[in-house]
Design a protein around this motif. Sequence first.
Motif, PDB file in Angstrom:
ATOM      1  N   SER A 123       6.169  -2.660   2.335  1.00 49.86           N
ATOM      2  CA  SER A 123       5.466  -2.198   1.136  1.00 49.86           C
ATOM      3  C   SER A 123       5.016  -3.344   0.229  1.00 49.86           C
ATOM      4  CB  SER A 123       6.345  -1.224   0.349  1.00 49.86           C
ATOM      5  OG  SER A 123       7.534  -1.860  -0.092  1.00 49.86           O
ATOM      6  N   ARG A 124       5.824  -4.391   0.127  1.00 46.28           N
ATOM      7  CA  ARG A 124       5.432  -5.509  -0.735  1.00 46.28           C
ATOM      8  C   ARG A 124       4.210  -6.230  -0.174  1.00 46.28           C
ATOM      9  NH1 ARG A 124      11.139  -8.274  -2.834  1.00 46.28           N
ATOM     10  NH2 ARG A 124      11.944  -6.375  -3.860  1.00 46.28           N
ATOM     11  N   THR A 125       4.171  -6.359   1.140  1.00 46.09           N
ATOM     12  CA  THR A 125       3.014  -6.984   1.784  1.00 46.09           C
ATOM     13  C   THR A 125       1.766  -6.139   1.566  1.00 46.09           C
ATOM     14  OG1 THR A 125       4.413  -7.988   3.481  1.00 46.09           O
ATOM     15  CG2 THR A 125       2.061  -7.791   3.977  1.00 46.09           C
ATOM     16  N   VAL A 126       1.922  -4.822   1.659  1.00 47.85           N
ATOM     17  CA  VAL A 126       0.785  -3.921   1.440  1.00 47.85           C
ATOM     18  C   VAL A 126       0.223  -4.122   0.033  1.00 47.85           C
ATOM     19  CG1 VAL A 126       0.063  -1.514   1.220  1.00 47.85           C
ATOM     20  CG2 VAL A 126       1.569  -2.194   3.094  1.00 47.85           C
ATOM     21  N   PHE A 127       1.108  -4.205  -0.960  1.00 42.17           N
ATOM     22  CA  PHE A 127       0.649  -4.378  -2.342  1.00 42.17           C
ATOM     23  C   PHE A 127      -0.118  -5.688  -2.486  1.00 42.17           C
ATOM     24  CE2 PHE A 127       1.014  -5.033  -6.938  1.00 42.17           C
ATOM     25  CZ  PHE A 127       0.792  -3.748  -7.414  1.00 42.17           C
ATOM     26  N   ASP A 128       0.399  -6.754  -1.875  1.00 43.35           N
ATOM     27  CA  ASP A 128      -0.291  -8.049  -1.936  1.00 43.35           C
ATOM     28  C   ASP A 128      -1.676  -7.962  -1.297  1.00 43.35           C
ATOM     29  OD1 ASP A 128       1.862  -9.239  -3.201  1.00 43.35           O
ATOM     30  OD2 ASP A 128       2.767  -9.952  -1.334  1.00 43.35           O
ATOM     31  N   ILE A 129      -1.760  -7.260  -0.169  1.00 44.76           N
ATOM     32  CA  ILE A 129      -3.045  -7.138   0.532  1.00 44.76           C
ATOM     33  C   ILE A 129      -4.024  -6.296  -0.276  1.00 44.76           C
ATOM     34  CG2 ILE A 129      -4.152  -6.103   2.561  1.00 44.76           C
ATOM     35  CD1 ILE A 129      -1.772  -7.073   4.203  1.00 44.76           C
ATOM     36  N   LEU A 130      -3.523  -5.257  -0.935  1.00 46.95           N
ATOM     37  CA  LEU A 130      -4.397  -4.433  -1.773  1.00 46.95           C
ATOM     38  C   LEU A 130      -5.038  -5.270  -2.879  1.00 46.95           C
ATOM     39  CD1 LEU A 130      -2.258  -1.170  -2.130  1.00 46.95           C
ATOM     40  CD2 LEU A 130      -4.359  -1.457  -0.800  1.00 46.95           C
ATOM     41  N   ILE A 131      -4.290  -6.248  -3.366  1.00 40.50           N
ATOM     42  CA  ILE A 131      -4.838  -7.154  -4.386  1.00 40.50           C
ATOM     43  C   ILE A 131      -5.824  -8.130  -3.749  1.00 40.50           C
ATOM     44  CG2 ILE A 131      -4.286  -8.955  -6.064  1.00 40.50           C
ATOM     45  CD1 ILE A 131      -1.515  -7.615  -6.377  1.00 40.50           C
ATOM     46  N   GLU A 132      -5.399  -8.755  -2.647  1.00 38.82           N
ATOM     47  CA  GLU A 132      -6.222  -9.780  -1.998  1.00 38.82           C
ATOM     48  C   GLU A 132      -7.543  -9.217  -1.479  1.00 38.82           C
ATOM     49  OE1 GLU A 132      -3.725 -11.275   1.048  1.00 38.82           O
ATOM     50  OE2 GLU A 132      -2.271 -12.180  -0.336  1.00 38.82           O
ATOM     51  N   GLN A 133      -7.506  -7.976  -0.974  1.00 36.44           N
ATOM     52  CA  GLN A 133      -8.699  -7.384  -0.371  1.00 36.44           C
ATOM     53  C   GLN A 133      -9.569  -6.618  -1.370  1.00 36.44           C
ATOM     54  OE1 GLN A 133      -9.695  -7.931   2.772  1.00 36.44           O
ATOM     55  NE2 GLN A 133      -7.922  -9.275   3.038  1.00 36.44           N
ATOM     56  N   GLY A 134      -9.210  -6.676  -2.647  1.00 39.21           N
ATOM     57  CA  GLY A 134     -10.073  -6.094  -3.669  1.00 39.21           C
ATOM     58  C   GLY A 134      -9.904  -4.610  -3.912  1.00 39.21           C
ATOM     59  N   TYR A 135      -8.756  -4.053  -3.518  1.00 44.27           N
ATOM     60  CA  TYR A 135      -8.480  -2.648  -3.817  1.00 44.27           C
ATOM     61  C   TYR A 135      -7.866  -2.490  -5.212  1.00 44.27           C
ATOM     62  CZ  TYR A 135      -9.145  -1.678   1.179  1.00 44.27           C
ATOM     63  OH  TYR A 135      -9.664  -1.552   2.448  1.00 44.27           O
ATOM     64  N   LEU A 136      -7.182  -3.533  -5.663  1.00 45.51           N
ATOM     65  CA  LEU A 136      -6.553  -3.527  -6.978  1.00 45.51           C
ATOM     66  C   LEU A 136      -7.063  -4.716  -7.783  1.00 45.51           C
ATOM     67  CD1 LEU A 136      -2.811  -2.738  -6.101  1.00 45.51           C
ATOM     68  CD2 LEU A 136      -4.550  -1.139  -6.937  1.00 45.51           C
ATOM     69  N   GLU A 137      -7.322  -4.466  -9.054  1.00 42.53           N
ATOM     70  CA  GLU A 137      -7.803  -5.517  -9.955  1.00 42.53           C
ATOM     71  C   GLU A 137      -6.790  -5.718 -11.076  1.00 42.53           C
ATOM     72  OE1 GLU A 137     -11.766  -6.562 -12.658  1.00 42.53           O
ATOM     73  OE2 GLU A 137     -11.457  -4.539 -11.868  1.00 42.53           O
ATOM     74  N   GLU A 138      -6.381  -6.972 -11.272  1.00 39.02           N
ATOM     75  CA  GLU A 138      -5.373  -7.263 -12.291  1.00 39.02           C
ATOM     76  C   GLU A 138      -5.941  -7.079 -13.692  1.00 39.02           C
ATOM     77  OE1 GLU A 138      -2.471 -10.940 -13.755  1.00 39.02           O
ATOM     78  OE2 GLU A 138      -3.213 -10.877 -11.680  1.00 39.02           O
ATOM     79  N   LYS A 139      -5.128  -6.445 -14.541  1.00 38.02           N
ATOM     80  CA  LYS A 139      -5.504  -6.231 -15.935  1.00 38.02           C
ATOM     81  C   LYS A 139      -4.446  -6.846 -16.842  1.00 38.02           C
ATOM     82  CE  LYS A 139      -9.321  -3.937 -15.180  1.00 38.02           C
ATOM     83  NZ  LYS A 139     -10.638  -4.444 -15.616  1.00 38.02           N
ATOM     84  N   GLU A 140      -4.300  -6.306 -18.043  1.00 39.84           N
ATOM     85  CA  GLU A 140      -3.395  -6.882 -19.022  1.00 39.84           C
ATOM     86  C   GLU A 140      -1.935  -6.681 -18.606  1.00 39.84           C
ATOM     87  OE1 GLU A 140      -4.219  -2.682 -19.806  1.00 39.84           O
ATOM     88  OE2 GLU A 140      -5.512  -4.441 -19.619  1.00 39.84           O
ATOM     89  N   PRO A 141      -1.033  -7.588 -19.033  1.00 39.07           N
ATOM     90  CA  PRO A 141       0.389  -7.429 -18.717  1.00 39.07           C
ATOM     91  C   PRO A 141       0.995  -6.259 -19.491  1.00 39.07           C
ATOM     92  CG  PRO A 141       0.061  -9.299 -20.173  1.00 39.07           C
ATOM     93  CD  PRO A 141      -1.305  -8.833 -19.776  1.00 39.07           C
ATOM     94  N   VAL A 142       2.025  -5.661 -18.902  1.00 38.46           N
ATOM     95  CA  VAL A 142       2.727  -4.549 -19.545  1.00 38.46           C
ATOM     96  C   VAL A 142       4.225  -4.801 -19.459  1.00 38.46           C
ATOM     97  CG1 VAL A 142       0.937  -2.831 -19.092  1.00 38.46           C
ATOM     98  CG2 VAL A 142       2.715  -3.238 -17.382  1.00 38.46           C
ATOM     99  N   THR A 143       4.968  -4.174 -20.354  1.00 42.90           N
ATOM    100  CA  THR A 143       6.426  -4.275 -20.341  1.00 42.90           C
ATOM    101  C   THR A 143       6.996  -3.132 -19.521  1.00 42.90           C
ATOM    102  OG1 THR A 143       6.428  -5.309 -22.529  1.00 42.90           O
ATOM    103  CG2 THR A 143       8.503  -4.385 -21.749  1.00 42.90           C
ATOM    104  N   VAL A 144       7.836  -3.482 -18.551  1.00 46.82           N
ATOM    105  CA  VAL A 144       8.373  -2.502 -17.613  1.00 46.82           C
ATOM    106  C   VAL A 144       9.899  -2.486 -17.699  1.00 46.82           C
ATOM    107  CG1 VAL A 144       8.485  -1.819 -15.189  1.00 46.82           C
ATOM    108  CG2 VAL A 144       6.438  -2.963 -16.072  1.00 46.82           C
TER     109      VAL A 144
END
Length: 241
Positions: free
Chosen positions: A48-69
Amino acid sequence: MNIDGQAEFERTGNTYLRVRDCLHVMSKQPYVERYWYEQVSGKDLANSRTVFDILIEQGYLEEKEPVTVDVWNRETRSHDKVIQPSYHLTSKAYALVNASAAKPVHRATADKALAGFLERVEQAATDPMNLWVVDRVVLFGSMLDPTRERVSDVDLAVKLVRNGAVYESAGGHELAGPVLLAELRGNRHSSGYRGDIGVMKFLKNRSRVLSLAALSDDGAIAGLPPETTPHRVVYERPREK
């Protein structure tokens, strides 16, 4: 858009269908962050962590402002506040969310499915047990191309609104909340009223040809900008005079 649902997604050990379903859950959130993804939408994916990284690298996810979690700390058995980047789904992600893994169908079959859908829209508008009704529907995707004899499916973006007097007389928010919870569990509320999930389920009528997505208040079609997404309005609720 059609996909081979059983094909492997970017060598991650997951099918396109599983990743599509994961993105579908993510699309319901105002934003996503890695901790929530690992605990909720991506928890059943392989790597799952690799999938999330790939979603970012391949342009499925775009980074926005930081949030507190709030992140659970097993050692202290309490939540730590951690700052993480938030992400929004891109148009590429929404295209996959709305992609069909079904075989293309003849246009006549698609036309019949669309006609049946519009009939159910009219039925839903007069059903006193519906807390929500259809306000607007737009058609997008492969059906807009008149030269295609076979289409992937009937892509429809649907906007629901509260059913005015019915909503209020039924109890308003006090009833709408329990109705929603029941429908999230896959049940119909004991009162017999339908919420937005129930209305959408009625409209789809288990059709494999229909692909229903959200039409947002700002006009976004399944998360895609209306300015660059070809579409046609196929239903608008009559305005009260």
